[in-house]
Design an enzyme around this catalytic site. Structure first.
Site: not given
Length: 320
Positions: A110, A140, A206, A234, A236, A278
């Site tokens: 990303c 990440e 983000c 995930s 987020n 996602s």
């Protein structure tokens, strides 16, 4: 499949589904998935992908069915083959390994994660100790740590900050998918410990993460329960559940409609519905359709922001 409660009752149950907006796929996720799809279309299977392209079980299964092969490390990829780096990014060591192996790399990192990597290199280059606010073991954060491993320390909590022993100039960076309020508390603690602390020029968390969390807060004001569509790995998506619960609302993470427990929604009059960045919009539609089995459903939208972000494709898959 969840069994609706109240089917066969003389009077249909009245139920409001309050959908958070924005929800589901963000621009970075759409870009990463499109990269794998285009490679499969143009060169055929197999297309190797290091780690999950995005953290969603349905996305991964769908791409596997078309010929994508997901591997944990590059030693599972044949020499000279094409390999896609996931949206979460990789460390320089992984890139060097791919080059050494003669692999054809297509980078689906990303752009907002790539920004954090660039900041890590810049901060390290001026001699700072970098405090990375993130979750240990997340792909990440591992990639960001790898940019300057000797100069980077990871913290997750305010308590971690209190235990730091650092001298010299200090800067901080953040994983892009953190809960905004929790991350702010950690940064406040860092600023208290290090008055000359320097940070990124713009927020690392983000826009999609922030927007989805704000939308959940808006829905939580009126919902009896909130369903968050997303996979357990995930970050987020998990953070959306956390945000809802901190707002005082029962919230549950579900991969799809089949995961709905009827007991969660049995007494609810207003059900909040959202999805992590996602998770596919199709999964949200499936959940909404399943909820129609619980009564006479009225669907409302609660929008806190409009998203029109689009990220360009890498040159390896761009149309010529």
């Amino acid at each position: 499949m969840a069994v609706p409660i109240g089917v066969g009752d003389s009077a249909p149950r009245s139920l409001t589904v309050l959908q958070a907006s924005p929800r589901a796929f963000c621009a970075g996720v759409e870009r990463a998935i499109e990269i794998v799809e285009l490679l499969l279309e143009r060169q055929g299977a197999p297309v190797f992908v290091r780690k999950q392209i995005v953290h969603n079980v349905h996305v991964v299964r769908g791409l596997e069915a078309r010929g994508a092969v997901f591997v944990e490390e590059l030693d599972e990829v044949p020499d000279g083959a094409t390999v896609v780096f996931s949206a979460h990014g990789v460390s320089p060591a992984v890139r060097r390994d791919a080059e050494r192996r003669g692999l054809r790399v297509v980078d689906a990192t990303c752009p907002l994660v790539a920004k954090v990597h660039a900041e890590a290199r810049r901060f390290a280059g001026r001699g700072d100790t970098i405090i990375l606010v993130g979750h240990r073991g997340h792909e990440e954060s591992e990639g960001t740590l790898g940019e300057a491993p000797e100069q980077t320390i990871m913290v997750e909590t305010v308590e971690d900050v209190q235990r730091l022993s650092v001298s010299g100039p200090v800067s901080y960076l953040m994983q892009t998918t953190l809960a905004v309020d929790e991350a702010a508390a950690v940064v406040d603690a860092l600023k208290a410990r290090f008055p000359d602390l320097r940070g990124p020029d713009s927020d690392d968390i983000c826009y999609a993460t922030t927007n989805r969390q704000n939308a959940v807060r808006a829905v939580a004001a009126d919902a009896d329960v909130i369903l968050v569509v997303g996979s357990r790995n995930s970050s987020n998506s998990v953070r959306l559940v956390d945000v809802a619960r901190r707002a005082g609302v029962k919230a549950y993470l579900i991969d799809d409609a089949d995961a709905i427990d009827p007991l969660w929604v049995r007494d609810a009059k207003v059900i909040g519905l959202t999805a992590g960045a996602s998770a596919s919009p199709v999964l949200v539609s499936d959940v909404l359709e399943a909820l129609r089995g619980y009564g006479d459903v009225k669907v409302l939208e609660r929008e806190v922001a409009k998203e029109d972000v689009h990220f360009g494709l890498p040159s390896e898959v761009r149309s010529r």
